[in-house]
Scaffold this active site. Structure first.
Site, PDB file in Angstrom:
ATOM      1  N   HIS A  25       0.823  -1.218   0.000  1.00 20.43           N
ATOM      2  CA  HIS A  25       0.000   0.000   0.000  1.00 20.43           C
ATOM      3  C   HIS A  25       0.854   1.265   0.000  1.00 20.43           C
ATOM      4  CE1 HIS A  25      -3.529   2.343   0.222  1.00 20.43           C
ATOM      5  NE2 HIS A  25      -4.257   1.580   1.001  1.00 20.43           N
TER       6      HIS A  25
ATOM      7  N   ASP B  80      -9.105  -9.046 -17.213  1.00 20.75           N
ATOM      8  CA  ASP B  80      -9.175 -10.128 -18.211  1.00 20.75           C
ATOM      9  C   ASP B  80      -7.784 -10.370 -18.780  1.00 20.75           C
ATOM     10  OD1 ASP B  80      -9.681 -11.890 -20.266  1.00 20.75           O
ATOM     11  OD2 ASP B  80     -11.328 -10.744 -21.131  1.00 20.75           O
TER      12      ASP B  80
END
Length: 459
Positions: free
Chosen positions: A163, A384
């Site tokens: 992060h 994808d």
């Protein structure tokens, strides 16, 4: 409204070989990357962990090759964190090309079995992400990936992205770049060119702290109401609660503020969940409670952060009120607090916060606060790699902070995931569900959206 009740225990993973380090496929700059005060905050010293379930497997060697190419552009993710020589509390990135860690495992589980119990993460899910033995947070590679093959031929992909290097927008940007390279390996065109430099967010000289920044202000240690809340939150195990809010539910919440107040889906839902959380805990009426939520500041700064900025470009908005005012007022009241918290965040406020973090390495006040992080408008569910979109996108763990997750196949729905004290889990579900089980009429939907049907709005 659907309350998710099922969870699934993940069997042990079998690792046929040791994890490998995936390095950039060509030479990358060797330098030290400065991290801004928004990047290396102490409360961000963890990894953002995503979990994807795919129906069809993606060839692991192909994933390694495409990751290697992606790391040429996102080379800091192939580096290593370290403390600055000037200030040991300040972190920086040694861009040394050491590589991302990728593990390949197998588990006796099918995609359907996982999906049936996918609503509530539990500790066994951690088996789906390779655990790196390190003395501290700094010693863990910024990017860790595990590909887990399923018995049905499908696969689970888990990623852990530090992060301190990326926020939610940045992680989504990187993952889509990696997926695009894998799906179209002969294409040299990357969706968004990453912008690495963080110096636009350096503190001012001299420091100028011109706001009170309530997100950092704690309760007095002797406050009996605060001590009671601490006892409630720490005295019992936490139980995950997972709820799906359909577009009709969200529109119902927005309708409660019309016509005097227009609001976004996030504002309406955040206020509703905050109120349900406070009511379920049965707190003293006089206690001051907060709602902390991430606000993207890329376009709020002057000048704006460049397109492709993937570092931490958010600050926490802070709505605050008493328990009594929040639970006895109508929906309009909570939504207005959320809007006011958002609207006060401008360039001056952000710069003041950066300066405050330079003066004091502070953490946000989480003592009587609900923290909401929204992952629902980042396109994470559309990832994808060339074999189709995921069957499921979610998180690897349920924490005490609240996540607004995307719902695969429904752009306007939200999955709300949070862990609460076990004794109040049913009460929290009740207050979230209350009044939302009636069917919405078509004219109500059109009224909320100005006659346009469903609308997409952002945080």
């Amino acid at each position: 409204m659907e309350a998710m009740t099922k969870s699934i225990e993940i069997p042990d993973c079998y690792y046929p070989k040791e994890p490998t380090l995936v390095c950039p496929s060509s030479s990358t700059p060797r330098h030290t990357l400065y991290l801004s005060n928004l990047d290396d905050q102490k409360f961000l010293r963890f990894s953002i962990k995503y979990l994807y379930v795919f129906k069809r497997p993606i060839v692991v060697e192909s994933l390694k090759a495409s990751l290697s190419k992606a790391l040429v552009e996102y080379y800091p993710l192939a580096g290593r964190l370290r403390s600055s020589e000037e200030d040991e509390e300040k972190l920086e990135v040694d861009c040394n090309g050491e590589g991302a860690l990728l593990a390949e495992g197998y588990v006796d589980l099918t995609a359907d079995e996982f999906l049936k119990g996918s609503a509530k993460p539990n500790r066994s899910w951690r088996k789906l992400l390779y655990r790196v033995e390190a003395q501290n947070f700094v010693g863990v590679p910024p990017l860790i990936i595990q590909v887990t093959h399923l018995r049905c031929g499908g696969m689970i992909l888990c990623t852990a992205i530090n992060h301190c290097l990326c926020d939610g927008i940045g992680t989504a940007q990187f993952l889509h770049a990696w997926a695009q390279i894998n799906a179209k390996p002969n294409s040299d065109l990357m969706m968004i060119t990453p912008f690495h430099d963080r110096h636009m967010l350096k503190p001012r000289i001299p420091l100028e702290i011109s706001f009170s920044h309530p997100e950092f202000n704690g309760h007095p240690a002797h406050d009996p109401s605060f001590n009671l809340l601490t006892q409630i939150l720490l005295s019992q195990p936490l139980a995950p609660v997972s709820l799906t809010f359909t577009p009709s539910h969200v529109l119902h919440l927005k309708k409660q503020c019309i016509p005097s107040l227009k609001c976004t889906s996030f504002e309406a839902l955040a206020s509703h969940v905050w109120r349900a959380w406070v009511k379920s805990l049965d707190l003293p009426a006089s206690l001051r409670v907060k709602l902390l939520f991430s606000v993207n500041v890329r376009k709020k700064l002057k000048p704006e952060l460049p397109r492709g900025y993937y570092g931490n470009g958010f600050v926490l908005g802070c709505a605050e009120t008493s328990v009594n005012q929040l639970v006895t007022s109508n929906a309009h009241y909570g939504v207005k607090l959320v809007q006011e918290a958002k609207n006060c965040i401008d360039d001056s406020y952000i710069r003041s916060m950066i300066d405050l973090l330079e003066e004091k390495r502070m953490k946000p006040d989480l003592s009587a606060s609900l923290v909401i992080s929204s992952w629902s408008k980042l396109g994470l569910e559309d990832l994808d790699f060339g074999e189709g979109r995921p069957l499921h996108m979610g998180t690897l763990a349920s924490e005490i902070y609240c996540l607004f997750l995307p719902v695969t196949g429904d752009l306007h729905a939200f999955n709300v995931l949070i862990s609460v004290p076990q004794a109040v889990a049913e009460r929290f579900e009740h207050y979230c569900l209350k009044g939302l089980d009636s069917r919405e009429e078509k004219e109500d939907i059109e009224k909320v959206n100005g006659g346009r049907g469903y609308c997409l709005d952002v945080v």
